[in-house]
Design an enzyme around this catalytic site. Structure first.
Site, mmCIF file in Angstrom:
data_model
loop_
_atom_site.group_PDB
_atom_site.id
_atom_site.type_symbol
_atom_site.label_atom_id
_atom_site.label_comp_id
_atom_site.label_asym_id
_atom_site.label_seq_id
_atom_site.Cartn_x
_atom_site.Cartn_y
_atom_site.Cartn_z
ATOM 1 C CG ASP A 1 31.859 44.208 39.880
ATOM 2 O OD1 ASP A 1 31.184 44.950 40.616
ATOM 3 O OD2 ASP A 1 32.451 43.202 40.313
ATOM 4 C CG ASP B 1 29.167 41.659 42.686
ATOM 5 O OD1 ASP B 1 29.973 42.021 41.811
ATOM 6 O OD2 ASP B 1 29.525 41.174 43.784
ATOM 7 C CG ASP C 1 32.134 43.379 44.462
ATOM 8 O OD1 ASP C 1 32.238 43.540 43.224
ATOM 9 O OD2 ASP C 1 32.430 42.305 45.025
ATOM 10 C CB SER D 1 32.123 38.927 41.106
ATOM 11 O OG SER D 1 32.798 40.151 41.228
#
Length: 564
Positions: free
Chosen positions: A302, A304, A306, A146
């Site tokens: 960010d 990834d 999400d 993340s």
């Protein structure tokens, strides 16, 4: 665990590859480093695995990833042949070794006779969630850390609904991992052999097209939106670039400017360092471009894709950062007010938020007779409500959010979704611009209506064994004795989510409410070596709410600092 003994086993065992043993040889004599790498096994929980990349049991590497995957495989196989045939969807982000870890995961699953749908390139986390639901797999794995620093990687495990696993499945996987005596017991198959046997198949653009189509169907307003609004977008060198740009293009937003330095994938996140758009420092390049082109809003996602963050240009041409609570409140207000206006707001609609998320959204939802549901922290719990309503049919999940810049509108995805959120934020900002208003104007209107809601997050990093022990002492001391009075506000109610009957699973969170509706909460992070303090105030004016934040922070920090 005797960390010295385990270190020696890794160092001297030919089973481990030469690069791993070479890395371990380089830390010989460094007692602190050896201890940190081997004092525990990287813990598998509802957040899966997350840790620094490197050799050792307490690191993300090919062995710990394979071990976790064997635990997942055993858990799936316990559900029979049909579960194995349903298979597992796997995707990965831009980080170091993400692709390699994804392929290792695929190889171990295939060796266990489990079908795999493997992403053919980097993809956002929400697309992995969507893939699970599309392919109707039993499980899914997203290889990502993340928004953690570049030294980290992670392994998020999902279940058939498309949301991250909950305690029951995590405990089962952990139990199966514990039965693995050594890494040589882990099954493995050459990836090409798995592909040739049809056990591993790739997915890609065709799935993206279906995902985008479903996201576009969530549009609330189109003709009423100013499509000429100027938007600067930064994927922060992560996975969001293609799909965020595509969905904004398909919505016919005409003035999208990309931060070129942060456009391409970069596992070192060279331009940003800490790739977390929750930190206003991540907007440095976006602000420069925004001022150059006169952008109305700045959007960043960010690595990834999400999580989504926003900055808005004020009357002085400066950019104002909006945190997750404010963006969430704005989206709730926009979605509910506009669907109410269009008379398509379901009577049994609910909005879902975590227990450490602010209450302004709750006040807005009340206006439209929409229930606010609270869950434990983690989007797996927020999405868990959508899963629950799929079965019971008693409510309609409309929108879910967390203060940590995670939001999801609709039910196509069962996780935070920065692609969906970027589209809705652009639509919302364009809608209000056509009325001559900015998101800051709307926020001010909300404060005038409901009171000035303000917040502050304190993250205290305490690494290693000593850090873990101190975090426990801090929680123990606050449990033993609460702060009864801070300034003119008095403690009204305490909730201990570890022992009190809240109707939720037990969790190590403490929450303290004061008699003016201000509150603070303490929560050790589940994925990082941190303890977090969430502070919320309600005031008649901005100055009043800021002053309350200051005195609550001073009192809580003072108490924490006194606990050595």
């Amino acid at each position: 665990m005797d960390y010295k003994k385990v270190y020696e086993e890794w160092l001297n065992n030919d089973f481990f590859d030469s690069e791993t043993r070479k890395e371990l040889e380089s830390i010989k004599g460094n007692e602190e480093e050896i201890q940190d790498r081997f004092y525990q096994s990287l813990e598998f929980g509802t957040a899966g695995l997350r840790g620094k990349i490197g050799a050792g049991t307490n690191r993300m590497n090919q062995y710990t990833v394979a071990e976790a995957t064997q635990g997942l495989a055993t858990t799936i196989l316990a559900r029979g042949k049909e579960a194995a045939e349903k298979g597992v969807a796997i995707a990965y982000d831009v980080r170091h070794f993400s692709k390699e870890f994804a392929e290792i995961t695929a190889s171990v699953l295939a060796a266990n006779g489990i079908k795999v749908y493997l992403s053919d390139d980097i993809r956002p986390t929400p697309v992995l969630s969507y893939a699970i639901r599309h392919f109707k797999t039993i499980s899914g794995v997203m290889v990502t850390a993340s928004h953690n620093p570049r030294e980290y990687n992670g392994y998020k495990a999902y279940w058939k609904e498309g949301s991250q696993i909950l305690d029951d499945i995590a405990d089962e996987i952990l139990d199966n991992i514990g039965k693995i005596k050594n890494y040589s017991e882990i099954k493995n198959m050459d990836l090409q052999e798995a592909i040739d046997k049809g056990l591993v198949v790739y997915f890609g653009e065709e799935l993206d097209n279906l995902y985008i189509k479903d996201m576009l169907s969530l549009t609330i307003n189109d003709e009423e939106v100013d499509k000429d609004i100027k938007i600067v977008y930064s994927p922060l060198n992560g996975t969001g670039n293609k799909l965020v740009r595509r969905i904004l293009k398909e919505r016919e937003f005409n003035n999208i400017y990309i931060v070129k330095e942060q456009e391409s994938p970069d596992p070192d996140f060279t331009t940003v360092g800490y790739p977390n758009p929750e930190d206003p420092k991540a907007f440095k390049y976006s602000i420069e471009l925004g001022k150059e082109v006169g952008a109305d809003i700045l959007i960043a996602t960010d690595p990834d894709a999400d999580r989504t963050a926003v900055e808005v240009r004020d009357k002085n041409g400066e950019y104002v950062f909006l945190n997750g609570n404010k963006i969430g409140a704005l989206l709730i207000n926009y979605i509910l007010s506009e669907r109410h206006r269009k008379n398509n707001l379901p009577e049994n609609s609910v909005v879902v938020k975590s227990i450490v998320t602010g209450d302004l959204g709750t006040r807005i939802a009340e206006k439209y007779n929409v229930e606010m549901i609270e869950t434990l922290t983690g989007f797996k719990n927020v999405s868990g409500k959508a899963n629950e309503y799929d079965i019971t049919g008693e409510k309609t999940f409309l929108f879910g959010f967390e203060e940590s810049i995670g939001y999801n509108y609709g039910t196509f995805v069962r996780d935070k979704d920065a692609v969906n959120s970027a589209m809705m934020i652009a639509e919302m900002a364009g809608f209000y611009k056509k009325q001559g208003k900015t998101l800051l104007d709307i926020l001010e209107e909300l404060f005038n209506t409901y009171g000035v809601y303000n917040e502050r997050l304190i993250s205290i990093t305490l690494e290693g064994l000593d850090g873990q022990a101190r975090i426990k002492r801090i929680m123990d001391e606050f449990r033993r004795e609460a702060i009864k009075e801070i300034g003119n506000i008095k403690l009204d109610k305490t909730i201990d989510y570890l022992v009190d009957d809240t109707g939720m699973p037990k969790s190590n969170v403490l929450k303290y409410y004061f008699d003016d509706n201000s509150w603070y909460a303490l929560r050790p992070s589940g994925t990082e070596p941190k303890i977090k303090v969430y502070i919320y105030s309600v005031g008649k004016t901005k100055e009043d709410s800021e002053e309350k934040l200051d005195i609550i922070e001073k009192a809580t920090r003072g108490r924490i600092d006194s606990i050595k």
